[in-house]
Every structure is written in C-alpha cells, then in structure tokens.
Design a protein around this motif. Structure first.
Motif, PDB file in Angstrom:
ATOM      1  N   LEU A  82      -0.732   6.297  -1.334  1.00  0.00           N
ATOM      2  CA  LEU A  82      -0.790   5.800  -2.703  1.00  0.00           C
ATOM      3  C   LEU A  82       0.349   6.362  -3.548  1.00  0.00           C
ATOM      4  CD1 LEU A  82      -3.120   4.039  -4.250  1.00  0.00           C
ATOM      5  CD2 LEU A  82      -3.333   4.467  -1.831  1.00  0.00           C
ATOM      6  N   ALA A  83       0.750   7.604  -3.255  1.00  0.00           N
ATOM      7  CA  ALA A  83       1.896   8.172  -3.973  1.00  0.00           C
ATOM      8  C   ALA A  83       3.112   7.288  -3.710  1.00  0.00           C
ATOM      9  CB  ALA A  83       2.155   9.600  -3.513  1.00  0.00           C
ATOM     10  N   GLY A  84       3.269   6.871  -2.459  1.00  0.00           N
ATOM     11  CA  GLY A  84       4.370   5.969  -2.107  1.00  0.00           C
ATOM     12  C   GLY A  84       4.287   4.682  -2.899  1.00  0.00           C
ATOM     13  N   CYS A  85       3.067   4.137  -2.993  1.00  0.00           N
ATOM     14  CA  CYS A  85       2.841   2.919  -3.786  1.00  0.00           C
ATOM     15  C   CYS A  85       3.285   3.143  -5.227  1.00  0.00           C
ATOM     16  CB  CYS A  85       1.349   2.599  -3.829  1.00  0.00           C
ATOM     17  SG  CYS A  85       0.833   1.397  -2.657  1.00  0.00           S
ATOM     18  N   GLY A  86       2.872   4.286  -5.780  1.00  0.00           N
ATOM     19  CA  GLY A  86       3.185   4.595  -7.168  1.00  0.00           C
ATOM     20  C   GLY A  86       4.695   4.651  -7.395  1.00  0.00           C
ATOM     21  N   VAL A  87       5.388   5.367  -6.518  1.00  0.00           N
ATOM     22  CA  VAL A  87       6.842   5.488  -6.654  1.00  0.00           C
ATOM     23  C   VAL A  87       7.495   4.103  -6.523  1.00  0.00           C
ATOM     24  CG1 VAL A  87       8.930   6.458  -5.624  1.00  0.00           C
ATOM     25  CG2 VAL A  87       6.865   7.866  -5.833  1.00  0.00           C
ATOM     26  N   ALA A  88       7.008   3.332  -5.546  1.00  0.00           N
ATOM     27  CA  ALA A  88       7.584   2.001  -5.332  1.00  0.00           C
ATOM     28  C   ALA A  88       7.378   1.113  -6.557  1.00  0.00           C
ATOM     29  CB  ALA A  88       6.961   1.358  -4.095  1.00  0.00           C
ATOM     30  N   ILE A  89       6.189   1.200  -7.150  1.00  0.00           N
ATOM     31  CA  ILE A  89       5.915   0.373  -8.334  1.00  0.00           C
ATOM     32  C   ILE A  89       6.822   0.804  -9.487  1.00  0.00           C
ATOM     33  CG2 ILE A  89       4.194  -0.132 -10.128  1.00  0.00           C
ATOM     34  CD1 ILE A  89       2.095  -0.052  -7.884  1.00  0.00           C
ATOM     35  N   TYR A  90       6.986   2.136  -9.630  1.00  0.00           N
ATOM     36  CA  TYR A  90       7.865   2.585 -10.708  1.00  0.00           C
ATOM     37  C   TYR A  90       9.292   2.090 -10.486  1.00  0.00           C
ATOM     38  CZ  TYR A  90      10.886   5.170 -13.695  1.00  0.00           C
ATOM     39  OH  TYR A  90      11.858   5.461 -14.601  1.00  0.00           O
ATOM     40  N   ARG A  91       9.813   2.330  -9.283  1.00  0.00           N
ATOM     41  CA  ARG A  91      11.210   1.968  -9.021  1.00  0.00           C
ATOM     42  C   ARG A  91      11.423   0.456  -9.041  1.00  0.00           C
ATOM     43  NH1 ARG A  91      13.969   6.411  -9.214  1.00  0.00           N
ATOM     44  NH2 ARG A  91      13.526   8.109  -7.777  1.00  0.00           N
ATOM     45  N   GLY A  92      10.463  -0.277  -8.472  1.00  0.00           N
ATOM     46  CA  GLY A  92      10.651  -1.725  -8.326  1.00  0.00           C
ATOM     47  C   GLY A  92      10.367  -2.505  -9.600  1.00  0.00           C
ATOM     48  N   LEU A  93       9.391  -2.044 -10.385  1.00  0.00           N
ATOM     49  CA  LEU A  93       8.966  -2.848 -11.534  1.00  0.00           C
ATOM     50  C   LEU A  93       9.135  -2.132 -12.871  1.00  0.00           C
ATOM     51  CD1 LEU A  93       5.646  -4.377 -10.139  1.00  0.00           C
ATOM     52  CD2 LEU A  93       7.788  -5.582 -10.538  1.00  0.00           C
ATOM     53  N   ILE A  94       8.518  -0.960 -12.963  1.00  0.00           N
ATOM     54  CA  ILE A  94       8.422  -0.314 -14.272  1.00  0.00           C
ATOM     55  C   ILE A  94       9.807   0.077 -14.797  1.00  0.00           C
ATOM     56  CG2 ILE A  94       7.296   1.519 -15.591  1.00  0.00           C
ATOM     57  CD1 ILE A  94       5.370  -0.450 -14.299  1.00  0.00           C
ATOM     58  N   ALA A  95      10.626   0.695 -13.923  1.00  0.00           N
ATOM     59  CA  ALA A  95      11.952   1.129 -14.366  1.00  0.00           C
ATOM     60  C   ALA A  95      12.737  -0.075 -14.887  1.00  0.00           C
ATOM     61  CB  ALA A  95      12.691   1.799 -13.219  1.00  0.00           C
TER      62      ALA A  95
END
Lengths: 414, 291
Positions: free
Chosen positions: B74-87
């Motif tokens: 889930l940490a991986g998911c979180g980082v991916a969501i931040y990098r891919g979408l939120i940022a």
C-alpha cells in the motif's frame, strides 16, 4: 459531394435498421437492475438468469417441460427472438427512473422487468405507467407496490405479506409438529422500504397470532458495525429472530451475535441477503440452522422436472445454482414472453390483455407454486412460498412438510 | 439495562472507534502535510482488504502475518498515486483545490469500478485464521478477539506514527507542513517528503485493511461507509492532528454505539453528526486542530 454520399448512406442504413426493428424479428425487453454498487452481484446473477431464459426461448434444443421451454423463438410472432437490454440502476431509485425512461424512449423496449430492491421498483413502475408499457416485477417484495392502483404493474412472485404469512403459518405448524411453540419474536430490519414494509406486516401477524414482540429493531443499512444491534437482540433473547436484511448486513449481524457469545434459538429470515451465496460463504458455520422464506425449492425436482435442465444451463453460465431470486427472475421472463407470444405482437394494449389472461399451472414452471394468475392489482395470487433451512452451507426445503426435503431443526423451547 | 450490557455496548464502541481512528490516521496525515483530501481513501482501504483476502486464499497466509507485506504494497500504491496524479494535479496554475478534489474522486470511482470488474460483486471474507471467531468472556462481557487485536494494532500504529514524527523524517514532514516553500531553502526535497508522506499514510491504511479483513466482509463498496466516517473523524479531531484522529475515532465509535443502544439503531449516525456539528460550531478547527 463525397460527404453527402456518406451521410445519405448512413441515413439509409439507420432507416433500414429501424425498419428491421419494426419487422418484429426481434422483441426488445428492458431490464433495470443494480449492475454496479452494493447490489451488483444480485444484479449480475439476475442478468445471467434472464439470459438463461432467453437462451431457452430463442435457442434450438430438446423441449424443456416448462412455460416457453420449446425453443425456436416466439411461435406466434414467426419465431421472433428475444433481445434483452440491461440498464444499471446502481440500486438508486432516481437512477432507476432515468434508466427506465431511457430504455423506453431510446431502446423502444416493449416491457421492463426489474429490479431487486423495492425502492427502485417504485420509481420504475411510475415511468412504465406513464409510458403505458408493462412493468414485470420479478423479485420486488414490498406489499405496497401493487396497491398503488397501477394498471401496468404485474408481479409474478409473492410479496412480503404472503411471505410473512407463510413464515407465521410455518411457526404454527412447527409448534404443532414438535409441541414447542414460539412465544416471542424479535423484529430486525433495515431502514428502507423493504425492511419497513416487511416489519409492518410481521408486527401485525405477530399480534394476530398472540406472539410477543420482544424487540423491534430498525437499523441503518450498510452500517460499518452492528454490534449494538446484536446486543439488543441478545438482551431480548426472543424465541425467533425475524431479520429483513440485504447481504452485507446479513453477514455482519450473524457475526456480531456470535462475537458477543449469543447463539439465537432460531433465525427465520425474510430471504433477500440471507438467500445469497455471499451470505452462506461469509457467515459460514454461523449460517447453519438459519431458516429463510423462499419462493424456490431447488430440491423439488420430482414435481418440477424442468429444474434440472434449466439449472444446468444457468450453472454453465454463472457457476451457481438457482436461488430464491434468480428462479423468480427466470420465471418472470417466461411469463412475459408467453404473454407476448399469446398477444401475437408487442403492441402495449394487446400485451396488457394477454398478461391479464395469464393462467399457468405450477408444474409448468420451475417454481413450487400452485401457478401464475394475476388479480386486478397485478399480483400473482397462486405463488405460495416455502421455508428452507441451511444444512452444512446448503438450503434445503423444510416446509410445507409435504414437500420438505429435510426435517426442520426447531430449537425453540428446548 | 444490566451493567454487563452497558459495558458490552461501551466495549463495542471502543473497539470500533479504534478501527475508525486507524482508518482516519492516514487521511489526517496526508491532509496535514499538504492540504489534500484524498477522496479515494475508502477505495484504497478496500484494495488492501482484497489483497489480504487474495493472498490468504492463494497461500493460506494468516492476515496478521500479512501486515508488513500489505503495508509495503500500500505504501507503494500511495507513492505511485502521489507521483502519478497528485503531484501533477498540484502543479496546475488555476483552481488547484478543485483539480485535486476531482482527481482523487475520479480515482475513487475508477478503483471501485476496476475492483468490481476484477473481483465481481460477491461479498468475500477471510473465514479461517488464528483469531477467527474467537471471543473472550470477562465477567459477562464479551470481547471478540479479532477486534481486540485490531485495537491493539491500532494503538501500536499510532505509537509508531508518533515515534516517526520525532525522527528527522518526522521533523522534515512537520517543517514541510508549516512552510512548504521555505523548506526548499534548507535543502529538504519537498516533492520527496510529500511522496513519503503518501507512502506512510496509505501504508497505515493498509494496516487498518489487514485488521478489518480479519472480521469484516470485502466487496467493491466496503470502503464507502468507512471513508465517510474517516472524513468526519479527521474533521472532528482537527485536520492534520494524529492525536485528534485517535480521540475523535473513539468518540465516534462510542457515540454511535450509545445512540444505537439508547435510541433506535437506525438513528446512530445522527448522534455522530450531531457531535460533529456541535464541535464545528464551538471549535471550527476540530478538537486538536492547530490551524
């Protein structure tokens, strides 16, 4: 020039398409079910059941001994085939209304079949009434639905008053058989139209039968926790708990009761969630002994020989056996197709007359009913429910005693 | 009502409240760090619960042993969501707030749809594990073991999060929260801190998912009811406050249980929202909010 040619070609293709639809080689029927969201599995199972019936009607196969079981399309419409169009209500009455409207105006369906939850049936049947096409209620069970003076509403299955009456008749019969009468019940019901209507009837019937209502618990559907509710049931410790719940709550309440060390004497459910495979898997061992009203008996293959071939087709499609809901759904489409066939057209008035004239003996269906015949409110008056009980994760018919596949386990009063 | 019954209601509220707190912790952490409300919080919880179920079904691995695995996943998911979408959503010039709402909201709907497509609509549960169906009885009060374990893990997770906040990384988080532009001047990579914040927040949610998976069913919509309560928990406790999330979670669990016991169970959410509105009126920043 080129563009114009293209447009003309497209226009004529469309016109041809339209013409083809009017040529009645296809009969288009609409279905509104929850295909996503919390009721999605029920809707997807329903879809498989309807497709099974369409396969039986449209396909070429050995005749199945049931209504419209001969195959080869609708004979009186020149072998026309059924075309099913599914719309997703997401279990939301407003979305159901909009989807029903879309099916009628855009897909030109001749009738709509629906819809699992009674709350969505209430809005869909208003739309069909306005557009004057039949609404076939396959599996909605609120008694109020057919008492709204609707002309185009037909319900092939029982409603909760008939179901609840059967539950109280069963309790009486079980008392006579075992000598141990249920003296108190606990009502436990979700807070939408299904649970509310169901509990109203049960409250009335309990009073008539002189049974004490030890608890009357209205709960919020899809709550994250039902532990306080379970505590209330435990404190009441009624002889029989009568739940009206959808799948997720059914799983949760069985677990919540076990967690506080409460093993109810008897649970007699108003089907719905309790009939679903998800409940049997989710509650696992806790489900054993749970009783539920149902309109279907999978084990009644002797008196209903069509169950075996029809269920085989359904199983091939959905890897499950028919249950209370899917059997009623299949039957509803058979009844509608038979009416369209007898009407000889999809014209609304002819279809209405044909539906009103429906009179199908029970052994010509897969249901354990006496038959299918509508009263003036559109309610089938010949669908007598049965009671089933879970034995090792499988429901077996236990009442009426003359069609029972297993002896009922009745722990009340022991 | 007997005293054992009252104790039972209070225990039930406490156990559920701690779960609510744990679900809300990650939401609060991410919001506190960067003012982003993650509307896909419930859906990520649902994914964690499915992951637990699928791993359990495939390997028979006990959910408790899955905690580190799911947390990392889930940490991986979180980082991916931040990098891919939120940022990316944060880099827009106009209406940044709206864009970030829509992007996480859209993500929520996408995940829910994808879950239904991949797993079907059936309700599933981890039926066999070390703690399954066990209940302790203490003086007539029953304590279900899976929920008790979840509560203990919740407290440990909060202790862990508070410990992290004392480390260098924690101080960097705090500094970034306070002034996201100034930290760049002292050599803190803001983008990296944000990504790690998302990783940590969603990993915490993963732990909640594992513990819930021990006693709750899983379906594509299971996240929705928990997420709604998580938003209230965060707002009630004060945006960005971990202690606030813990206290508010327990408060909500208790209010819910007591409302259901005293009044009708169908009204239990009313009690929760009544408390919420009272707090908002008297203390708009929430119980422990600093802003």
């Amino acid at each position: 020039m080129k563009r114009r040619t293209l447009l003309t070609a497209a226009a004529s293709a469309l016109a041809l398409g339209n013409q083809a639809a009017w040529a009645a080689d296809e009969v288009v029927i609409g279905f509104v079910y929850p295909l996503t969201g919390n009721g999605a599995q029920v809707g997807l199972d329903a879809k498989a059941a309807f497709e099974t019936m369409a396969e039986i009607i449209n396909g070429n196969h050995a005749p199945i001994p049931m209504l419209m079981g001969q195959g080869g399309g609708l004979p009186k419409l020149g072998g026309a085939k059924l075309k099913l169009v599914f719309a997703d209500s997401q279990n939301d009455p407003q979305k159901a209304r909009a989807e029903a409207e879309r099916l009628i105006t855009q897909d030109k369906v001749c009738a709509i079949v629906g819809s699992y939850t009674s709350a969505t049936a209430a809005t869909i049947s208003q739309v069909t009434e306005r557009y004057e096409i039949p609404y076939i209620s396959a599996d909605n069970s609120s008694p109020s639905l057919n008492q709204r003076g609707l002309k185009w509403f037909f319900r092939t299955g029982p409603h909760d008053e008939m179901f609840s009456r059967a539950m109280f008749d069963f309790m009486k019969d079980a008392a006579t058989k075992t000598g141990r009468a249920a003296k108190s019940v606990a009502l436990f019901y979700e807070d939408s139209i299904f649970g509310t209507d169901s509990s109203n009837v049960q409250r009335k019937l309990a009073q008539e039968a002189g049974i004490t209502i030890a608890a009357d618990i209205r709960y919020r559907a899809n709550s994250p926790s039902l532990s306080t509710e379970a505590q209330k049931l435990k404190s009441a410790n009624a002889d029989v708990i009568l739940p009206s719940s959808y799948t997720s709550d059914a799983i949760l309440i069985m677990r919540a009761m076990a967690e506080i060390g409460y093993r109810p004497k008897a649970v007699l459910a108003q089907a719905a969630g309790f009939q679903e495979q998800g409940f049997l898997d989710g509650a696992a061992a806790l489900a054993n002994g749970v009783m539920s009203r149902t309109s279907f008996a999978l084990d009644a293959t002797k008196s209903r020989p069509a169950i075996v071939p029809a269920n085989a087709l359904y199983r091939a499609k959905n890897n499950k056996d028919f249950n209370d809901n899917t059997s009623r759904e299949l039957t509803a489409l058979a009844v509608l197709a038979d009416a369209i066939n007898r009407a000889g057209s999809t014209k609304n008035t002819a279809l209405l007359d044909a539906l009103k004239a429906t009179d199908v003996p029970g052994d010509n269906t897969i249901m354990p009913w006496a038959g299918i015949k509508f009263d003036e409110t559109g309610q089938n008056i010949k669908c007598n429910p049965v009671i089933a009980q879970v034995f090792d994760g499988v429901y077996k018919t236990v009442w009426p005693f003359n069609v029972a596949a297993a002896d009922v386990i009745w722990n009340v009063g022991t | 009502m007997l005293s054992a019954d009252i104790a039972q209601v209070l225990i039930g509220g406490l156990l559920m409240g701690l779960i609510y707190a744990l679900v809300a912790a990650g939401l609060s952490l991410i919001f506190g760090l960067m003012d982003v409300v993650n509307f896909a919080h419930g859906e990520l919880l649902m994914l964690a619960m499915y992951a637990v179920f699928i791993i359990w079904q495939a390997t028979g691995m006990d959910p408790l042993l899955q905690i580190p695995l799911i947390a990392v996943l889930l940490a991986g998911c979180g980082v991916a969501i931040y990098r891919g979408l939120i940022a990316r959503a944060l880099s827009v010039q106009f209406n940044r707030g709206m864009v970030q709402i829509f992007v996480t909201f859209g993500l929520a709907i996408f995940i829910r749809g994808a879950a239904q497509f991949a797993f079907g609509g059936e309700f599933r549960s981890v039926s066999k594990h070390i703690l399954a169906n066990r209940t302790l009885e203490i003086g007539g009060v029953f304590v279900p073991v899976p929920q008790l374990a979840a509560s203990i893990v919740c407290l440990l997770a909060f202790a862990g999060l508070l410990a992290i906040s004392r480390t260098e990384f924690g101080r960097a988080l705090e500094a970034t929260r306070e002034d996201r532009d100034a930290v760049a001047l002292i050599g803190i990579d803001r983008d990296r801190i944000f990504a790690m914040g998302w990783g940590l927040g969603i990993a915490t949610l993963g732990v909640a998912g594992v513990m819930l998976g021990g006693f709750y069913y899983v379906g594509p919509n299971v996240g929705a009811s928990f997420a709604l309560i998580a938003y209230v928990t965060v707002a009630l406790g004060g945006f960005g406050s971990l202690t606030g999330a813990l206290v508010a979670g327990v408060l909500i669990g208790e209010v819910e249980a007591i409302t259901a016991a005293v009044f009708e169970p169908s009204l239990k959410q009313i009690g929760v929202y009544a408390i919420y509105m009272v707090v908002l009126m008297l203390r708009p920043r929430g119980l422990f909010g600093k802003l």
